[in-house]
Design a protein around this motif. Structure first.
Motif, short mmCIF file in Angstrom:
data_model
loop_
_atom_site.label_atom_id
_atom_site.label_comp_id
_atom_site.label_asym_id
_atom_site.label_seq_id
_atom_site.Cartn_x
_atom_site.Cartn_y
_atom_site.Cartn_z
N PHE A 134 -7.41 10.19 -10.46
CA PHE A 134 -7.04 9.73 -11.80
C PHE A 134 -5.76 8.89 -11.77
N LEU A 135 -4.76 9.38 -11.05
CA LEU A 135 -3.50 8.64 -10.97
C LEU A 135 -3.67 7.36 -10.14
N SER A 136 -4.54 7.39 -9.14
CA SER A 136 -4.79 6.17 -8.36
C SER A 136 -5.45 5.10 -9.22
N ILE A 137 -6.40 5.52 -10.06
CA ILE A 137 -7.03 4.56 -10.97
C ILE A 137 -6.01 4.02 -11.96
N LEU A 138 -5.14 4.90 -12.45
CA LEU A 138 -4.06 4.45 -13.34
C LEU A 138 -3.16 3.46 -12.63
N GLY A 139 -2.84 3.74 -11.36
CA GLY A 139 -2.03 2.82 -10.59
C GLY A 139 -2.72 1.47 -10.38
N THR A 140 -4.04 1.49 -10.20
CA THR A 140 -4.78 0.23 -10.05
C THR A 140 -4.70 -0.60 -11.32
N PHE A 141 -4.86 0.05 -12.47
CA PHE A 141 -4.75 -0.67 -13.74
C PHE A 141 -3.35 -1.26 -13.92
N GLN A 175 0.82 -1.21 0.00
CA GLN A 175 0.00 0.00 0.00
C GLN A 175 0.86 1.26 0.00
N ILE A 176 2.00 1.22 0.66
CA ILE A 176 2.89 2.39 0.68
C ILE A 176 3.37 2.72 -0.73
N GLY A 177 3.81 1.69 -1.46
CA GLY A 177 4.23 1.94 -2.84
C GLY A 177 3.10 2.40 -3.71
N PHE A 178 1.90 1.89 -3.47
CA PHE A 178 0.73 2.28 -4.26
C PHE A 178 0.32 3.72 -3.97
N ALA A 179 0.56 4.18 -2.74
CA ALA A 179 0.14 5.53 -2.35
C ALA A 179 0.96 6.63 -3.01
N ALA A 180 2.08 6.29 -3.64
CA ALA A 180 2.89 7.30 -4.31
C ALA A 180 2.10 7.97 -5.43
N ALA A 181 1.20 7.24 -6.08
CA ALA A 181 0.39 7.84 -7.15
C ALA A 181 -0.52 8.92 -6.59
N LEU A 182 -1.10 8.68 -5.42
CA LEU A 182 -1.98 9.67 -4.81
C LEU A 182 -1.20 10.91 -4.38
N VAL A 183 0.00 10.71 -3.85
CA VAL A 183 0.84 11.85 -3.46
C VAL A 183 1.21 12.68 -4.69
N ALA A 184 1.54 12.01 -5.78
CA ALA A 184 1.87 12.73 -7.01
C ALA A 184 0.67 13.50 -7.53
#
Length: 261
Positions: free
Chosen positions: A130-137, A91-100
């Protein structure tokens, strides 16, 4: 008194419950699996499907008094902490998209534009969504969900049930890894954010040279237009940065699963 024929059934049910604890705890903290849109029943079925073969691969014996003892409580607590650590690392690595996304939104002037995050239920900037959805894909495209399942299975070898307490070095490494989410998020947002800041600097110079110029009427549309164009141009670079952050989270989870080695 329970009939003798049902004694083995009770023991098997307890084993199934122990097998579900670590994968279930990991799914609570891991991305995608922890989304409210994922049914709890589906999480339980997947946790049981992962936990049963993993538990069968190690020599595990239930405590003499069952789980309703101090030994059983410590066993459950160790399983929960191990699963949460594995899921939280991803989750920490995934959260980088939200921070960006939040960084770029603030630079573009879209910090006020927010929406409800379907994964967490909290309000966050629209661009961060938008970036979180991109990260999910990207997470699903590279098989991150399968990699997480493999990491959970590997963790049973180095951290068997009953002895799943992670060393202090592993916990310290996880805490330090949490600081990298900000660095990764800023690195992802750097191409677009820095260019938008340059646009704002130019608009500030124009406002000084022409005081009659309405900075808000001209600067905000200019920053928005520049941000949209730059996002379209830098989309491949942003995708690579998000993918690298996700892979960092998976590597950290794998390090924890191997006992911090």
């Amino acid at each position: 008194m329970m009939p003798a024929g049902f004694a083995a059934v009770e023991t098997q049910l307890w084993l199934w419950m122990v097998a579900m604890i670590r994968p279930g705890a990991a799914f609570i903290a891991a991305p995608v699996f922890s989304a409210p849109s994922v049914p709890v029943q589906l999480r339980l079925v997947i946790a049981l499907a992962i936990g049963i073969p993993s538990l069968s691969a190690v020599n595990f014996v239930l405590p003499d008094g069952g789980l309703a003892t101090i030994e059983g409580f410590m066993l459950v607590l160790g399983e929960v902490l191990a699963g949460l650590a594995l899921g939280f690392a991803v989750q920490i690595g995934f959260a980088a998209a939200l921070v960006a996304g939040e960084t770029i939104s603030n630079a573009m002037g879209l910090g006020f534009s927010s929406m409800i995050d379907p994964a967490s239920g909290q309000s966050s900037p629209a661009l961060g969504q938008f970036l979180s959805i991109l990260g999910t894909f990207l997470f699903l495209a590279v098989g991150g969900h399968l990699a997480l399942a493999a990491i959970i299975v590997e963790s049973y070898r180095a951290l068997p049930p009953g002895n799943a307490w992670m060393p202090a070095e592993s916990i310290n490494g996880l805490v330090l890894f949490g600081g990298t989410v900000f660095a990764a998020g800023l690195s992802i947002a750097l191409p677009v954010g820095f260019a938008i800041i340059l646009v704002q600097v130019v608009m500030g110079m124009l406002s000084r040279s022409a005081p009659a110029l309405n900075l808000f009427a001209v600067g905000l549309p200019a920053a928005l237009l520049a941000g949209l164009v730059l996002l379209a141009i830098a989309a491949p670079v942003i995708g690579e940065g998000i993918l690298a952050a996700i892979q960092m989270g998976l590597e950290e989870a794998r390090r924890l699963a191997l006992g911090g080695t």
